[in-house]
Enzyme design. Structure first.
Site, PDB file in Angstrom:
ATOM      1  N   ILE A   1      66.389  48.151  80.145  1.00 39.41           N
ATOM      2  CA  ILE A   1      66.289  46.705  79.956  1.00 39.41           C
ATOM      3  C   ILE A   1      67.674  46.114  80.149  1.00 39.41           C
ATOM      4  O   ILE A   1      68.676  46.746  79.809  1.00 39.41           O
ATOM      5  CB  ILE A   1      65.733  46.368  78.553  1.00 39.41           C
ATOM      6  CG1 ILE A   1      65.468  44.859  78.421  1.00 39.41           C
ATOM      7  CG2 ILE A   1      66.667  46.847  77.457  1.00 39.41           C
ATOM      8  CD1 ILE A   1      64.731  44.491  77.139  1.00 39.41           C
TER       9      ILE A   1
ATOM     10  N   GLU B   1      77.405  45.804  77.872  1.00 38.43           N
ATOM     11  CA  GLU B   1      76.082  45.187  77.992  1.00 38.43           C
ATOM     12  C   GLU B   1      75.261  45.344  76.713  1.00 38.43           C
ATOM     13  O   GLU B   1      74.389  44.540  76.424  1.00 38.43           O
ATOM     14  CB  GLU B   1      75.347  45.805  79.188  1.00 38.43           C
ATOM     15  CG  GLU B   1      75.913  45.374  80.535  1.00 38.43           C
ATOM     16  CD  GLU B   1      75.657  46.373  81.654  1.00 38.43           C
ATOM     17  OE1 GLU B   1      76.185  46.171  82.748  1.00 38.43           O
ATOM     18  OE2 GLU B   1      74.935  47.365  81.411  1.00 38.43           O
TER      19      GLU B   1
ATOM     20  N   ALA C   1      70.245  44.443  78.785  1.00 36.96           N
ATOM     21  CA  ALA C   1      70.445  44.250  77.349  1.00 36.96           C
ATOM     22  C   ALA C   1      71.457  43.176  77.000  1.00 36.96           C
ATOM     23  O   ALA C   1      71.591  42.834  75.821  1.00 36.96           O
ATOM     24  CB  ALA C   1      70.887  45.575  76.719  1.00 36.96           C
TER      25      ALA C   1
ATOM     26  N   HIS D   1      71.889  55.666  82.888  1.00 38.12           N
ATOM     27  CA  HIS D   1      72.028  54.773  81.742  1.00 38.12           C
ATOM     28  C   HIS D   1      71.872  55.526  80.425  1.00 38.12           C
ATOM     29  O   HIS D   1      71.016  56.415  80.313  1.00 38.12           O
ATOM     30  CB  HIS D   1      70.973  53.665  81.794  1.00 38.12           C
ATOM     31  CG  HIS D   1      71.155  52.706  82.934  1.00 38.12           C
ATOM     32  ND1 HIS D   1      72.002  51.631  82.883  1.00 38.12           N
ATOM     33  CD2 HIS D   1      70.590  52.683  84.170  1.00 38.12           C
ATOM     34  CE1 HIS D   1      71.949  50.971  84.032  1.00 38.12           C
ATOM     35  NE2 HIS D   1      71.114  51.592  84.818  1.00 38.12           N
ATOM     36  N   PRO D   2      72.664  55.173  79.434  1.00 42.16           N
ATOM     37  CA  PRO D   2      72.441  55.747  78.098  1.00 42.16           C
ATOM     38  C   PRO D   2      71.209  55.116  77.472  1.00 42.16           C
ATOM     39  O   PRO D   2      70.764  54.044  77.908  1.00 42.16           O
ATOM     40  CB  PRO D   2      73.698  55.330  77.334  1.00 42.16           C
ATOM     41  CG  PRO D   2      74.110  54.041  77.976  1.00 42.16           C
ATOM     42  CD  PRO D   2      73.773  54.208  79.442  1.00 42.16           C
TER      43      PRO D   2
ATOM     44  N   PHE E   1      64.214  54.178  78.571  1.00 38.37           N
ATOM     45  CA  PHE E   1      63.804  52.769  78.493  1.00 38.37           C
ATOM     46  C   PHE E   1      64.927  51.912  79.049  1.00 38.37           C
ATOM     47  O   PHE E   1      66.060  51.968  78.593  1.00 38.37           O
ATOM     48  CB  PHE E   1      63.509  52.375  77.046  1.00 38.37           C
ATOM     49  CG  PHE E   1      63.239  50.899  76.863  1.00 38.37           C
ATOM     50  CD1 PHE E   1      62.078  50.333  77.378  1.00 38.37           C
ATOM     51  CD2 PHE E   1      64.143  50.097  76.187  1.00 38.37           C
ATOM     52  CE1 PHE E   1      61.827  48.979  77.214  1.00 38.37           C
ATOM     53  CE2 PHE E   1      63.898  48.745  76.012  1.00 38.37           C
ATOM     54  CZ  PHE E   1      62.734  48.179  76.536  1.00 38.37           C
TER      55      PHE E   1
END
Length: 334
Positions: free
Chosen positions: A115, A82, A117, A59-60, A113
């Site tokens: 989440i 997203e 989004a 993930h970025p 991190f």
């Protein structure tokens, strides 16, 4: 009709090669719900710690438009979509602050991190990042794994909805009831992470605070194989002289509204209840305005009634709705 994809497709949904191989091996699936059930079991009970970290690394950082080089093109496109709300609501100062907090988070925990989004603004994400930064690493590791599963479910829905004639499997979708044991929620944490700590200290690690309300829900439109966005949700609790409503009888109490919201693009409700350490024992009801969401469907609304016991007040209760025009099902998830 059976549904299945190859390992490359599943890797776009979750960056763990173990997860992708296990999903491809388990394919084809009788329905989208069946795929979700298997995916959760694989993620929480088969993928090891290294697999979790591998998925996180695909993930970025939140607020960035470019994905890691090893992420697939499909995964990169999905990540950008997203984060579209966050990117659209970002300002120069909020983007800078988010970048700084991303760096602090990475330094403390050693992974990006994570989440779900979709539908979240930059300010919302930044507030959640700051709150979660105070967690102990083992607590945050579990939360990140749960967020990864949310993202995986969303991407699996997109993957399955891309298959032509998905709607023809409605009848099969509606007959599957997903069963999810509560202990699976943190199975890999107990099995792979805490053992060494418990052996060395003689004490088990416990979460000191919740990261979300004790009662949550989401809605999946299984006839289309995607989240049900824009559905009104209502949470109530039973209050009265009798501890629970009597089946088929009136009187003795009434339902009291605790919160209401509308599902977002992921099919997840907003916050229906405050984030508290202990849920109040009692009988609760979650109602969904399914008639407004699908006026041609059979159900004008759906209500799910469940009870939280005194011994369960520290547990989490995720009560989703799996809906088609002529049937619905639910389960206690994580």
């Amino acid at each position: 009709m059976e549904l299945g994809f190859d390992e490359k497709d599943y890797l776009s949904c979750c960056g763990s090669t173990i997860f992708a191989k296990e999903m491809a091996s388990a394919s084809p699936f009788s329905s989208f719900q069946h795929a979700i059930s298997i995916a959760r079991d694989i993620w929480f009970n088969s993928v090891d710690v290294n697999g979790w970290l591998q998925a996180f690394s695909a993930h970025p950082q939140i607020g960035q438009t470019h994905a890691p080089s090893h992420a697939s093109e499909t995964s990169a496109q999905w990540s950008k979509g997203e984060q579209s709300t966050a990117l659209a609501t970002a300002t120069g100062s909020s983007s800078q602050e988010l970048s700084e907090w991303n760096a602090r988070y990475m330094q403390k925990f050693g992974f990006v991190f994570l989440i779900c989004a979709s539908g979240r603004s930059t300010d919302e994400i930044l507030a959640e990042l700051k709150r979660r930064y105070t967690n102990r690493p083992i607590v945050e590791f579990e939360i990140a794994a749960q967020e990864q599963m949310k993202i995986t479910e969303l991407r699996l829905a997109k993957l399955f909805s891309s298959r032509e004639n998905t709607s023809s499997t409605t009848d099969k979708y509606s007959t599957i009831v997903v069963k999810k044991a509560e202990e699976d929620r943190i199975g890999i944490i107990g099995g792979h992470v805490t053992a060494a700590s418990e052996n060395s200290t003689g004490k088990s690690l416990q979460t000191t605070a919740r990261s979300r309300p004790p009662i949550t829900t989401h809605v999946l439109d299984v006839s289309r194989g995607c989240p049900a966005a824009g559905m009104e949700v209502l949470l109530e609790v039973w209050r009265g002289s009798q501890s629970r409503p009597t089946f088929g009888a009136a009187g003795g109490g009434s339902w009291v509204v605790l919160g209401s919201s509308t599902t977002d693009l992921d099919g997840r409700s907003g916050q229906l209840l405050s984030i508290v350490d202990d849920a109040n024992p009692g009988v609760y009801r979650i109602s969904f305005n399914t008639g407004k969401y699908n006026p041609s469907g059979f159900f004008p609304h759906v209500s799910i009634v469940f009870e939280i016991l005194e011994s369960q007040k520290k547990q989490h209760f995720h009560v989703p709705l799996l809906l088609s025009p002529f049937s619905f099902s639910t389960y206690r998830g994580s």
